[in-house]
Design an enzyme around this catalytic site. Structure first.
Site, PDB file in Angstrom:
ATOM      1  N   HIS A 222      -2.275 -18.792   1.854  1.00  0.00           N
ATOM      2  CA  HIS A 222      -3.646 -18.584   1.415  1.00  0.00           C
ATOM      3  C   HIS A 222      -4.464 -18.239   2.826  1.00  0.00           C
ATOM      4  CE1 HIS A 222      -8.053 -20.137   0.457  1.00  0.00           C
ATOM      5  NE2 HIS A 222      -7.895 -18.943   0.265  1.00  0.00           N
TER       6      HIS A 222
ATOM      7  N   ASP B 253      -0.228   3.392   8.272  1.00  0.00           N
ATOM      8  CA  ASP B 253       0.314   4.578   8.295  1.00  0.00           C
ATOM      9  C   ASP B 253       1.360   4.552   9.403  1.00  0.00           C
ATOM     10  OD1 ASP B 253      -1.090   4.874  10.561  1.00  0.00           O
ATOM     11  OD2 ASP B 253      -2.632   5.706   9.524  1.00  0.00           O
TER      12      ASP B 253
END
Length: 129
Positions: free
Chosen positions: A20, A28
């Site tokens: 969490h 990219d």
């Protein structure tokens, strides 16, 4: 052997270690990768695998409670901007420079072969309960 989901053993294992609040940068091929986070580099050739393919696979396996992308995506890459806003309705937009700063705190970086600008998102893991 797994029969479904993410088959790449390095990525599957790294996802299983997340908790969490952990950050996952999906980026990219041109995004500067900060020192520190674990990196799973999926880039093979320009555009392969695409940002959309990798994001789709990750969203199928992760609980995401928040996400951040560069505001420049709206004008420089509208198709990926639309993909992100559809998939992540509560997407926060910050400057690309700020996104690079925030990515230094990621626990995992997943590099795609995407060759379009600003196809980067920092996901924040949630919990399933």
């Amino acid at each position: 052997m797994k029969k479904a989901g993410i088959l790449n053993r390095h990525l599957s294992g790294a996802l299983a270690e997340l908790g969490h609040g952990d950050g996952v940068l999906v980026c990219d091929a041109g995004m500067p990768i900060p020192a520190g986070p674990r990196v799973v580099d999926l880039a093979f050739r320009a555009g392969v695998p695409s940002f959309a393919e990798v994001l789709d696979g990750l969203l199928a396996e992760l609980v995401v409670e928040g996400a951040t992308a560069a505001e420049e995506i709206r004008t420089a890459n509208p198709s990926v901007a639309a993909l992100l806003t559809d998939a992540l309705p509560d997407l926060d937009l910050v400057s690309h420079e700020k996104l690079k700063e925030l990515s230094a705190g990621a626990r995992l970086v997943v590099r795609t072969g995407e060759a379009r600008p600003y196809a980067n998102v920092l996901l924040r893991c949630g919990v399933f309960f």
